[in-house]
Design a protein around this motif. Structure first.
Motif, PDB file in Angstrom:
ATOM      1  N   UNK A 222      42.178   7.691  13.382  1.00 34.05           N
ATOM      2  CA  UNK A 222      40.627   7.970  12.574  1.00 34.05           C
ATOM      3  C   UNK A 222      41.118   8.037  11.591  1.00 34.05           C
ATOM      4  N   UNK A 223      41.708   7.935  10.764  1.00 38.55           N
ATOM      5  CA  UNK A 223      42.285   8.343   9.423  1.00 38.55           C
ATOM      6  C   UNK A 223      42.396   9.790   8.623  1.00 38.55           C
ATOM      7  N   UNK A 224      42.650  10.578   7.801  1.00 36.13           N
ATOM      8  CA  UNK A 224      42.693  11.733   8.044  1.00 36.13           C
ATOM      9  C   UNK A 224      42.469  12.696   7.623  1.00 36.13           C
ATOM     10  N   UNK A 225      40.469  12.354   7.677  1.00 36.76           N
ATOM     11  CA  UNK A 225      39.347  13.327   7.515  1.00 36.76           C
ATOM     12  C   UNK A 225      37.927  12.834   7.964  1.00 36.76           C
ATOM     13  N   UNK A 226      37.078  13.398   8.109  1.00 38.13           N
ATOM     14  CA  UNK A 226      36.163  13.080   8.110  1.00 38.13           C
ATOM     15  C   UNK A 226      35.122  12.907   6.587  1.00 38.13           C
ATOM     16  N   UNK A 227      34.220  12.199   6.315  1.00 42.52           N
ATOM     17  CA  UNK A 227      34.149  12.416   4.540  1.00 42.52           C
ATOM     18  C   UNK A 227      31.998  11.965   5.759  1.00 42.52           C
TER      19      UNK A 227
ATOM     20  N   UNK B   1      22.932  10.405   4.745  1.00 37.36           N
ATOM     21  CA  UNK B   1      24.092  10.704   3.454  1.00 37.36           C
ATOM     22  C   UNK B   1      25.159  11.933   3.901  1.00 37.36           C
ATOM     23  N   UNK B   2      24.727  12.480   5.258  1.00 40.04           N
ATOM     24  CA  UNK B   2      25.232  14.258   5.330  1.00 40.04           C
ATOM     25  C   UNK B   2      26.126  14.004   6.810  1.00 40.04           C
ATOM     26  N   UNK B   3      25.636  13.232   7.522  1.00 45.27           N
ATOM     27  CA  UNK B   3      27.012  13.114   8.433  1.00 45.27           C
ATOM     28  C   UNK B   3      28.411  12.543   8.397  1.00 45.27           C
ATOM     29  N   UNK B   4      28.807  13.486   8.253  1.00 46.58           N
ATOM     30  CA  UNK B   4      30.586  13.722   7.963  1.00 46.58           C
ATOM     31  C   UNK B   4      31.277  12.617   9.687  1.00 46.58           C
ATOM     32  N   UNK B   5      32.099  11.805   8.876  1.00 50.11           N
ATOM     33  CA  UNK B   5      32.508  10.919  10.320  1.00 50.11           C
ATOM     34  C   UNK B   5      34.305  10.357   9.858  1.00 50.11           C
ATOM     35  N   UNK B   6      34.962   9.954  10.226  1.00 52.18           N
ATOM     36  CA  UNK B   6      36.227   8.865  10.377  1.00 52.18           C
ATOM     37  C   UNK B   6      35.726   7.790   9.468  1.00 52.18           C
ATOM     38  N   UNK B   7      37.244   7.566   8.448  1.00 54.48           N
ATOM     39  CA  UNK B   7      36.693   5.902   7.859  1.00 54.48           C
ATOM     40  C   UNK B   7      38.717   5.497   8.231  1.00 54.48           C
ATOM     41  N   UNK B   8      38.948   3.990   8.108  1.00 50.70           N
ATOM     42  CA  UNK B   8      40.296   4.453   8.127  1.00 50.70           C
ATOM     43  C   UNK B   8      40.550   3.266   7.274  1.00 50.70           C
TER      44      UNK B   8
END
Length: 293
Positions: free
Chosen positions: A204-209, A170-177
């Motif tokens: 990579x999309x614009x952000x890691x979430x 739940x706390x892992x930031x990663x890219x989504x596209x």
């Protein structure tokens, strides 16, 4: 002539419309031509059948300059390698036989990382890329993290349980596209005849979430509290095999998500070129909210 495989897929539909709007001549390989929109059938050549069939892909590549390659999801496949590598072998022979100059394929992040060695569909996708590149055709693999679009499979859970479920920390930031950005990247590459040899282009999309941050954004867009609930890999596998997925493909999916939890999607550096424009919030507002509503 540009050949488009999987033209009724999420990415393929967007790609076809984009290329037709630009006036590109298209030949579409599709199992069921009836699934094509009428305006598409009127403006493109159609080859009926599976692009994994040697005779079908051979007809499609005759006189083609470029090919968009997308191996279809095959949950019943005997292995991930069969679904990606074996499915692609007849196409590689056709590329060589007909002198196709450029191929653009959809693949996965992770090349060169230890996680990619045992990551189910990701491992098989990278092997597919190697197979295509070894044919000698100029090849660009559009390598992607998880799609925002996958959340559309959980509209029922969002409506009824006010939650969505994944196996990701739940706390892992990663890219989504967004799939629209993948299609736009593929269109650019297919229309550009200046590149040569093999290579990768990351989206990579614009952000890691993190999933927690995604849940907060979904809550704000939908106007109701949405929770993220992590499910164990074993439970996911049981659910997938219960829905008809083969044992090997279900285990491959579990292995892929385990690799993502160990940083598979975080290995590619974010650059201006790999940063695609659609934010998760924008995608939720434009796509997820209407689907849930």
């Amino acid at each position: 002539m540009i050949v488009i495989t999987a033209p009724t897929s999420t990415i393929g539909r967007l790609l076809v419309d984009d290329l037709l709007d630009r006036g590109a001549p298209l030949r579409l390989v599709v199992r069921d031509p009836g699934r094509l929109a009428p305006h598409v059938r009127e403006r493109a050549e159609v080859v009926a059948g599976s692009h994994g069939d040697a005779a079908v892909i051979d007809r499609a590549c005759d006189g083609a300059e470029a090919v968009f390659w997308l191996a279809p999801a095959d949950p019943a496949a005997r292995s991930a390698e069969a679904a990606f590598v074996d499915f692609t072998r007849p196409a590689c022979e056709a590329f060589v036989r007909h002198g196709v100059r450029r191929v653009v394929g959809i693949s996965a992040l992770g090349r060169g990382t230890p996680m990619a060695a045992h990551a189910g569909p990701v491992t098989a996708s990278l092997a597919m890329d190697d197979l295509i590149a070894a044919s000698g055709v100029a090849y660009r693999a559009v390598v992607c993290p998880s799609f925002m679009h996958n959340l559309l499979r959980q509209t029922g859970a969002l409506r009824e349980q006010h939650a969505f479920f994944m196996t990701i920390d739940p706390d892992l930031k990663s890219p989504f596209v967004a799939t629209a950005d993948i299609a736009a990247t593929a269109a650019r590459l297919l229309l550009d005849d200046t590149w040569r040899g093999p290579g990768e282009v990351a989206c990579l999309g614009p952000e890691d979430l993190s999933p927690r941050e995604m849940a907060q954004i979904v809550s704000e867009v939908l106007g109701t509290g949405i929770d993220y609930r992590r499910i164990p890999g074993a439970a996911l596998k049981e659910r997938m095999t219960g829905s008809g997925m083969s044992e090997a493909m279900a285990q491959g999916m579990v292995d892929m998500f385990d690799a993502k939890n160990r940083g598979l999607d975080n290995a590619a550096p974010r650059t201006p070129e790999s940063t695609t424009p659609t934010t998760f919030r924008q995608w939720c507002e434009e796509t997820l909210k209407p689907a849930v509503s």
